[in-house]
Design a protein around this motif. Structure first.
Motif, mmCIF file in Angstrom:
data_model
loop_
_atom_site.group_PDB
_atom_site.id
_atom_site.type_symbol
_atom_site.label_atom_id
_atom_site.label_comp_id
_atom_site.label_asym_id
_atom_site.label_seq_id
_atom_site.Cartn_x
_atom_site.Cartn_y
_atom_site.Cartn_z
ATOM 1 N N GLY A 100 1.780 -5.132 3.079
ATOM 2 C CA GLY A 100 0.670 -5.641 3.871
ATOM 3 C C GLY A 100 -0.651 -5.444 3.167
ATOM 4 O O GLY A 100 -0.760 -4.703 2.191
ATOM 5 N N ILE A 101 -1.676 -6.094 3.687
ATOM 6 C CA ILE A 101 -2.986 -6.059 3.040
ATOM 7 C C ILE A 101 -3.814 -4.857 3.477
ATOM 8 O O ILE A 101 -4.876 -4.607 2.917
ATOM 9 C CB ILE A 101 -3.771 -7.361 3.321
ATOM 10 C CG1 ILE A 101 -3.897 -7.598 4.831
ATOM 11 C CG2 ILE A 101 -3.095 -8.541 2.648
ATOM 12 C CD1 ILE A 101 -4.718 -8.822 5.185
ATOM 13 N N PHE A 157 -0.306 6.022 -11.339
ATOM 14 C CA PHE A 157 0.711 5.554 -10.388
ATOM 15 C C PHE A 157 1.435 4.332 -10.922
ATOM 16 O O PHE A 157 0.850 3.455 -11.568
ATOM 17 C CB PHE A 157 0.065 5.194 -9.051
ATOM 18 C CG PHE A 157 0.945 4.360 -8.172
ATOM 19 C CD1 PHE A 157 1.962 4.951 -7.426
ATOM 20 C CD2 PHE A 157 0.788 2.975 -8.106
ATOM 21 C CE1 PHE A 157 2.799 4.172 -6.636
ATOM 22 C CE2 PHE A 157 1.619 2.198 -7.302
ATOM 23 C CZ PHE A 157 2.620 2.807 -6.567
ATOM 24 N N ALA A 158 2.747 4.271 -10.612
ATOM 25 C CA ALA A 158 3.552 3.079 -10.895
ATOM 26 C C ALA A 158 4.854 3.195 -10.124
ATOM 27 O O ALA A 158 5.193 4.262 -9.602
ATOM 28 C CB ALA A 158 3.831 2.946 -12.387
ATOM 29 N N HIS A 185 0.850 -1.187 0.000
ATOM 30 C CA HIS A 185 0.000 0.000 0.000
ATOM 31 C C HIS A 185 0.884 1.234 0.000
ATOM 32 O O HIS A 185 1.891 1.278 0.711
ATOM 33 C CB HIS A 185 -0.906 0.040 1.251
ATOM 34 C CG HIS A 185 -2.122 -0.803 1.129
ATOM 35 N ND1 HIS A 185 -3.360 -0.297 0.789
ATOM 36 C CD2 HIS A 185 -2.299 -2.144 1.284
ATOM 37 C CE1 HIS A 185 -4.245 -1.278 0.756
ATOM 38 N NE2 HIS A 185 -3.619 -2.407 1.049
ATOM 39 N N ILE A 186 0.487 2.213 -0.782
ATOM 40 C CA ILE A 186 1.120 3.514 -0.705
ATOM 41 C C ILE A 186 0.017 4.510 -0.355
ATOM 42 O O ILE A 186 -1.058 4.519 -0.970
ATOM 43 C CB ILE A 186 1.843 3.910 -2.009
ATOM 44 C CG1 ILE A 186 2.549 5.254 -1.805
ATOM 45 C CG2 ILE A 186 0.905 3.957 -3.201
ATOM 46 C CD1 ILE A 186 3.580 5.547 -2.862
ATOM 47 N N SER A 187 0.257 5.304 0.682
ATOM 48 C CA SER A 187 -0.763 6.247 1.147
ATOM 49 C C SER A 187 -0.145 7.612 1.364
ATOM 50 O O SER A 187 1.064 7.736 1.616
ATOM 51 C CB SER A 187 -1.412 5.733 2.442
ATOM 52 O OG SER A 187 -0.435 5.535 3.441
ATOM 53 N N PHE A 237 -1.259 -2.239 -4.497
ATOM 54 C CA PHE A 237 -0.661 -2.761 -5.729
ATOM 55 C C PHE A 237 0.187 -3.993 -5.417
ATOM 56 O O PHE A 237 0.592 -4.227 -4.267
ATOM 57 C CB PHE A 237 0.193 -1.696 -6.429
ATOM 58 C CG PHE A 237 1.404 -1.272 -5.644
ATOM 59 C CD1 PHE A 237 2.647 -1.847 -5.866
ATOM 60 C CD2 PHE A 237 1.303 -0.289 -4.668
ATOM 61 C CE1 PHE A 237 3.760 -1.458 -5.139
ATOM 62 C CE2 PHE A 237 2.412 0.113 -3.941
ATOM 63 C CZ PHE A 237 3.654 -0.477 -4.178
ATOM 64 N N THR A 238 0.451 -4.783 -6.445
ATOM 65 C CA THR A 238 1.286 -5.976 -6.329
ATOM 66 C C THR A 238 2.344 -5.945 -7.422
ATOM 67 O O THR A 238 1.994 -6.019 -8.609
ATOM 68 C CB THR A 238 0.443 -7.256 -6.467
ATOM 69 O OG1 THR A 238 -0.581 -7.259 -5.462
ATOM 70 C CG2 THR A 238 1.306 -8.495 -6.313
#
Length: 278
Positions: A203-204, A130-131, A111-113, A164-165
């Motif tokens: 993490g999820i 985003f990437a 996760h990016i926040s 993202f994965t």
């Protein structure tokens, strides 16, 4: 054993049943792999909320833009991207943040926040793709998520969270960046974008912003150095005061001795005067 209770619906039912096998969740991952995805809230990015540090802007011509320290938001300062003039020359506009590639692993959930605010005076709310990619934007570790960020209201802070994965593991000998590109329909229309509380975590679920452990350790080291410096200065002041006290004492003793000598001289002169014939 069956207890005679009436069953309803469809599915398996039983008492004290032990199931053995590999179970797959709706996201296509096994239960075991999903449990591995439970993170600890560690921020994988260094020096976040330190103004312009690790941030850069890709937006030719560069003279039309400025990257500076952001406004104070909940006690923290992020980065402020400014467009100095509106032109039609920009072919692409990218906000980039450098990250450590060894923390990006293929197949894991991340996760990016962050919190973001676009200027109230802007004409069109922007959207950001985003990437994560190499610094030259040639190789992507993740798929490009189009319109991952959509500004809802100009002039107000809003919180964003992107899951993202990666399809590729980061290489230690390379340099990767977090890549936010302005969608085509918003180019040449914005003048102010601020980002603060940037956090990348494995993490999820996303958690609140926190410093990276390395940053906390660095802060403690800097505090220790500052404290030791203050202690040294205090010691120097104390030594200086002691030296001055000694000097004052010596001066007082010298003055007292001089006064005694003058008194003796005065008595001597008086004796000599009394010996003179009248």
């Amino acid at each position: 054993p069956y207890t005679g209770k009436k069953l309803s619906g469809y599915g398996m039912w039983g008492e004290n049943v032990h199931l053995h096998g590999e179970f797959v969740l709706g996201n296509g991952k096994t239960v075991a792999d999903s449990l591995k995805d439970v993170g600890n809230g560690r921020n994988l990015l260094l020096r976040t909320n330190n103004g312009t540090q690790n941030w850069s802007l890709g937006a030719p011509p560069y003279s039309d833009y400025l990257v500076s320290e952001g406004d104070l938001y909940n006690g923290y300062k992020g980065v402020h991207f400014k467009r100095l003039k509106i032109t039609e020359n920009a072919q692409w506009e990218i906000f980039k943040y450098v990250l450590r590639p060894e923390y990006i692993e293929k197949g894991k959930t991340y996760h990016i926040s962050f919190d973001i605010r676009q200027g109230l005076a802007d004409s069109t709310p922007i959207k950001l793709n985003f990437a994560i990619c190499t610094s030259g934007s040639a190789d992507f570790l993740t798929d490009l998520i189009v319109d991952a960020v959509k500004i809802k209201k100009l002039g107000e802070w809003q919180h964003c969270d992107i899951e993202f994965t990666p399809h590729t593991t980061g290489k230690k000998d390379g340099q990767q960046v977090i890549y936010f590109s302005v969608s085509n329909d918003a180019k040449n229309s914005w003048t102010s974008v601020q980002i603060v509380n940037l956090k990348l975590e494995q993490g999820i679920e996303a958690t609140e912003w926190s410093q990276a452990p390395e940053d906390i350790e660095q802060t403690m080291t800097e505090f220790k150095v500052t404290t030791e410096g203050l202690k040294s200065e205090v010691t120097q002041v104390k030594n200086g005061v002691a030296e001055n006290t000694t000097a004052i004492t010596q001066n007082a003793e010298s003055i007292s001795l001089t006064q005694t000598n003058m008194e003796n001289i005065e008595k001597g002169v008086e004796i000599q005067l009394n010996k003179l014939p009248r």
